[in-house]
Design a protein around this motif. Structure first.
Motif, short mmCIF file in Angstrom:
data_model
loop_
_atom_site.label_atom_id
_atom_site.label_comp_id
_atom_site.label_asym_id
_atom_site.label_seq_id
_atom_site.Cartn_x
_atom_site.Cartn_y
_atom_site.Cartn_z
N ARG A 175 0.83 -1.20 0.00
CA ARG A 175 0.00 0.00 0.00
C ARG A 175 0.87 1.27 0.00
N LEU A 176 1.94 1.25 0.76
CA LEU A 176 2.83 2.41 0.77
C LEU A 176 3.46 2.63 -0.60
N GLU A 177 3.86 1.56 -1.24
CA GLU A 177 4.45 1.68 -2.58
C GLU A 177 3.43 2.20 -3.58
N SER A 178 2.19 1.72 -3.48
CA SER A 178 1.14 2.18 -4.39
C SER A 178 0.83 3.65 -4.18
N LEU A 179 0.72 4.07 -2.91
CA LEU A 179 0.43 5.47 -2.61
C LEU A 179 1.60 6.37 -2.99
N GLU A 180 2.81 5.86 -2.86
CA GLU A 180 3.97 6.64 -3.29
C GLU A 180 3.97 6.80 -4.81
N GLY A 184 1.78 9.52 -5.99
CA GLY A 184 2.12 10.88 -5.59
C GLY A 184 1.44 11.33 -4.31
N ILE A 185 0.92 10.37 -3.53
CA ILE A 185 0.20 10.69 -2.30
C ILE A 185 1.13 10.62 -1.08
N VAL A 186 2.03 9.66 -1.10
CA VAL A 186 2.98 9.43 -0.01
C VAL A 186 4.39 9.61 -0.52
N GLN A 187 5.27 10.07 0.35
CA GLN A 187 6.68 10.19 0.01
C GLN A 187 7.53 9.60 1.13
N ARG A 188 8.67 9.06 0.74
CA ARG A 188 9.63 8.54 1.73
C ARG A 188 10.74 9.55 1.92
N ARG A 189 11.21 9.65 3.15
CA ARG A 189 12.39 10.47 3.42
C ARG A 189 13.10 9.92 4.64
N ARG A 190 14.31 10.39 4.86
CA ARG A 190 15.11 9.92 5.99
C ARG A 190 15.30 11.06 6.97
N LEU A 191 15.02 10.79 8.23
CA LEU A 191 15.21 11.79 9.26
C LEU A 191 16.70 12.02 9.49
N PRO A 192 17.09 13.25 9.77
CA PRO A 192 18.50 13.53 9.99
C PRO A 192 19.02 12.88 11.28
N SER A 193 20.31 12.85 11.42
CA SER A 193 20.93 12.31 12.64
C SER A 193 20.47 13.15 13.84
N PRO A 194 20.35 12.56 15.01
CA PRO A 194 20.77 11.19 15.34
C PRO A 194 19.74 10.12 15.02
N ALA A 195 18.51 10.49 14.62
CA ALA A 195 17.49 9.47 14.35
C ALA A 195 17.89 8.60 13.17
N ASN A 196 18.17 9.24 12.02
CA ASN A 196 18.66 8.56 10.83
C ASN A 196 17.82 7.33 10.47
N VAL A 197 16.50 7.51 10.45
CA VAL A 197 15.61 6.41 10.09
C VAL A 197 14.71 6.85 8.94
N GLN A 198 14.23 5.87 8.18
CA GLN A 198 13.32 6.17 7.08
C GLN A 198 11.90 6.33 7.61
N VAL A 199 11.22 7.34 7.12
CA VAL A 199 9.83 7.57 7.50
C VAL A 199 9.00 7.80 6.25
N TYR A 200 7.70 7.69 6.44
CA TYR A 200 6.74 7.94 5.37
C TYR A 200 5.91 9.16 5.75
N ASP A 201 5.65 10.00 4.76
CA ASP A 201 4.89 11.22 5.00
C ASP A 201 3.98 11.47 3.81
N LEU A 202 2.97 12.29 4.01
CA LEU A 202 2.10 12.68 2.91
C LEU A 202 2.73 13.81 2.12
#
Length: 223
Positions: free
Chosen positions: A63-68, A71-89
């Motif tokens: 579902r995340l891949e389909s929504l991405e 053009g509804i969802v986008q992936r990005r990486r939070l900066p350090s120190p979190a440095n994890v991938q998140v999903y956002d609208l």
């Protein structure tokens, strides 16, 4: 009028209606609920899954891949120190909040709606944005904090509605502490504060009561 050229992508409906296209974007099971979980900011994969009981990791990935792709969802990486991938609208994806809220208001009138079933924090906050009385909101500006297990929100009432953001508030007139079931019993059930299974209250009680009075569940249709 120029006819739109066909693409290689398979269409569900041979229909120019925007509603038909919307169903192609979000008509699969879980899609709208994934969007709902992202309405208050970026979430990690595990956070989304934890708030959608019954969804498998494989289906959520699809579902995340389909929504991405839509053009509804986008992936990005939070900066350090979190440095994890998140999903956002995306900005356009966030506009889906309006139809989500109106569909929720419409469906809540059904006798099949169970107001005491599981509800995520994002769903609970969206219900507040859906069911607030605009006139009363304008007449009763206030800032309310919600401390939920593992989550926190700030709700600012005024100008005909309520704006809700995820996070802490230092300027809150009232702070409610409890889970989403306690929230529903206190706010929609009008059962009061500080009792067993109800929201705990910190702050001005009169303001808290005024906040609760802003919300009413929609009347059910005849069974």
């Amino acid at each position: 009028m120029t006819r739109r050229s066909k693409t290689a992508e398979k269409r569900w409906y041979d229909d120019a209606c925007g509603t038909a296209l919307a169903l192609e974007f979000v008509g699969e099971r879980w899609s709208l609920l994934v969007i709902r979980e992202l309405l208050y900011g970026a979430r990690r994969f595990g956070e989304i899954k934890a708030n959608l009981p019954g969804i498998s990791a494989n289906v959520l990935t699809q579902r995340l891949e389909s929504l991405e792709g839509a053009g509804i969802v986008q992936r990005r990486r939070l900066p350090s120190p979190a440095n994890v991938q998140v999903y956002d609208l995306t900005d356009w994806g966030r506009e889906a909040e309006v139809p989500i809220r109106e569909m929720g208001r419409w469906a809540a009138r059904s006798p099949r709606h169970d107001p005491l079933a599981f509800m995520s924090t994002a769903s609970a906050m969206t219900s507040l944005r859906t069911l607030i009385d605009p006139a009363r909101a304008t007449a009763n500006p206030m800032t309310v904090a919600f401390q939920c297990p593992g989550d926190a929100f700030v709700a600012r009432v005024g100008d005909g509605g309520i704006v809700i953001e995820r996070g802490e508030a230092r300027d809150a007139d009232v702070t409610f502490t409890g889970d989403t079931l306690a929230m529903r019993r206190t706010i929609y059930g009008k059962e009061g504060f500080d009792g067993d299974g109800l929201l705990a209250l910190t702050g001005d009680r009169a303001t808290a009561e005024a906040f609760v009075d802003l919300f009413t569940l929609p009347e059910k249709i005849a069974a």
